[in-house]
Design an enzyme around this catalytic site. Structure first.
Site, PDB file in Angstrom:
ATOM      1  N   LYS A 116      34.437  15.329  10.249  1.00  0.00           N
ATOM      2  CA  LYS A 116      35.354  15.768  11.116  1.00  0.00           C
ATOM      3  C   LYS A 116      36.684  16.221  10.450  1.00  0.00           C
ATOM      4  CE  LYS A 116      34.548  12.420  14.702  1.00  0.00           C
ATOM      5  NZ  LYS A 116      33.169  11.849  14.399  1.00  0.00           N
ATOM      6  N   GLU A 200      45.272  11.050  12.797  1.00  0.00           N
ATOM      7  CA  GLU A 200      45.602  12.270  13.591  1.00  0.00           C
ATOM      8  C   GLU A 200      46.502  11.685  15.044  1.00  0.00           C
ATOM      9  OE1 GLU A 200      41.937  14.160  14.650  1.00  0.00           O
ATOM     10  OE2 GLU A 200      41.588  12.974  16.503  1.00  0.00           O
ATOM     11  N   ARG A 292      24.106  19.287  18.757  1.00  0.00           N
ATOM     12  CA  ARG A 292      22.926  18.893  19.289  1.00  0.00           C
ATOM     13  C   ARG A 292      22.826  19.054  21.046  1.00  0.00           C
ATOM     14  NH1 ARG A 292      24.968  14.319  21.438  1.00  0.00           N
ATOM     15  NH2 ARG A 292      26.221  13.132  20.361  1.00  0.00           N
TER      16      ARG A 292
END
Length: 444
Positions: A116, A200, A292
């Site tokens: 990430k 974050e 995906r």
């Protein structure tokens, strides 16, 4: 076109992939665990191979067993579905190293977007908006506290290698951060084998909106609209709809352009999803990219009139899409409800043997199911039993059809969350379209 395909997954998504492959004349092979031997995806494939016991690590994540099944059945390609090995770059590389076609994005793109922090940094460099947060893992608790002080509370504490809503916690102050940091790090080490944690900005009232992208065989990346995914429990989606009732035409143009840039930044091929947070004032921030096919892909299929699995297979085979990339036009509105074997109040898993399974029918109703009457829903896997997808000329018609379909869906044996959806579809916030990720909590 690909002539034979092994589906390295289970349940509704394996059955759904088999359905498209058979329509295209592709020979299908299902791999399954001992616990899943009687499920529809196994019996409907042209051939089935048992790859191990119920434990996913010994079956659906057993790379050696899956590759052995591919070799013994002489297939040409492997489709990983979602979950399990679908975002495992090493598996993608190994599949290709064995001379097979991988029906998914390249291993390098999976690697780039799998972390990430790395993904955030790549997206920022590509001009995709990202929320304030750490550009490197918070090495220890002191680093996390310092980062949170710079960002401002509340903050999200997130496993860098996580996904699917797992490995996340909110800290409203330093005391909470000191508790949650250790929890998330320990969870990440245990579940993902990587304890890296990022910090974050957290938005208390926010919507979860995502863009479906498709990297074509000729190198272009296109966006097939957005999906609203804000009805969630424990950061995991329960309902998705397309288009989002919160996205204006002007915002849609900016949002989809950013999603295309995200795909182009990593040379993306095949199907993928760019997930973002949308604030009440119309700001959107990159959250993650899922490399995906998504659980919620059917709503995009209905609104755009395409089969995403077919498009995946065509990209993997080096073929042009069935649609005109320069004339993508959405029509109508679609809603997907995830029918899970879980308590409709607390959302705790409730496995059991299916004694009644009657699917709704009618105009605009589609059911992607993984079970029929007599099948056991075991505790070894995700609780998803089926996806109920409805389509209407507009959102109001789609909601009306969803209400009728929920009332007509009969499941007994396992616990089931259908009563929750009956409640949600009458809830003023959902009906108005003015809701956010906190809607389920407010209903409880």
């Amino acid at each position: 076109m690909i002539e034979s395909l092994l589906v390295a997954n289970r349940g509704e998504i394996a059955r759904r992939i088999v359905r498209t492959a058979k329509r295209l004349g592709i020979r299908t092979v299902a791999v399954h665990s001992e616990a899943d031997s009687a499920l529809p995806f196994v019996t409907e494939a042209d051939q089935a191979v048992c790859v191990g016991p119920a434990n996913p690590a010994q079956s659906y994540r057993n790379v050696e067993a899956i590759l052995a099944a591919a070799a013994s059945t002489g297939v040409q390609a492997v489709h990983p579905g979602y979950g399990f090995l679908s975002e495992n770059a090493d598996f993608a590389r190994t599949v290709e190293a064995n001379g097979l076609i991988w029906v998914g994005p390249g291993a390098d793109a999976i690697t780039a977007m799998g972390d990430k922090i790395n993904a955030r940094n790549l997206m920022a460099a590509a001009g995709v908006p990202v929320a304030a947060g750490t550009t490197d893992p918070a090495a220890d608790l002191d680093a996390a506290v310092a980062a949170a002080a710079d960002i401002g509370y509340p903050v999200m504490v997130k496993a860098a290698a996580g996904g699917g809503g797992m490995g996340m916690a909110v800290a409203t102050d330093e005391a909470a951060l000191r508790v949650e940091y250790d929890k998330v790090r320990s969870f990440a080490e245990r579940m993902f084998g990587d304890g890296a944690v990022l910090i974050e900005r957290y938005f208390p009232r926010v919507r979860h909106v995502e863009a479906q992208i498709l990297g074509l065989a000729d190198g272009r990346v296109v966006a097939l609209g957005e999906r609203e995914c804000s009805v969630q429990r424990r950061n995991q989606k329960l309902v998705e709809e397309s288009p989002s009732p919160a996205v204006s035409p002007e915002l849609r143009e900016r949002f989809l352009a950013a999603a295309v840039r995200a795909g182009e930044a990593v040379g993306y091929r095949n199907a993928g999803t760019v997930e973002c947070l949308l604030t009440p004032d119309g700001e959107f921030f990159f959250l993650e990219m899922n490399t995906r096919l998504q659980v919620e892909h059917p709503v995009t299929e209905l609104v755009y009139g395409i089969d995403l699995v077919e498009e995946q297979l065509r990209v993997a085979a080096g073929l042009a899409p069935t649609f005109d990339p320069d004339a993508l036009t959405p029509r109508g509105h679609a809603i997907e409800l995830r029918i899970n074997a879980e308590d409709p109040k607390r959302f705790l898993p409730g496995p059991g043997t299916v004694t009644t399974w009657t699917e709704p029918t009618g105009a605009g109703v589609r059911v992607d199911s993984g079970y029929v009457a007599g099948n056991p829903v075991t505790p070894f896997y995700d609780s998803l039993m089926a996806k109920l997808i409805v389509y209407g000329a507009d959102r109001a018609e789609a909601i009306g059809r969803a209400r009728e379909a929920v009332a007509g869906f009969e499941i007994s044996g396992p616990k089931c969350n259908l009563p929750f959806f009956a409640e949600l579809l009458e809830h003023p916030e959902f009906v108005s379209g003015d809701y956010d990720t906190g809607i389920v909590g407010r209903m409880r």
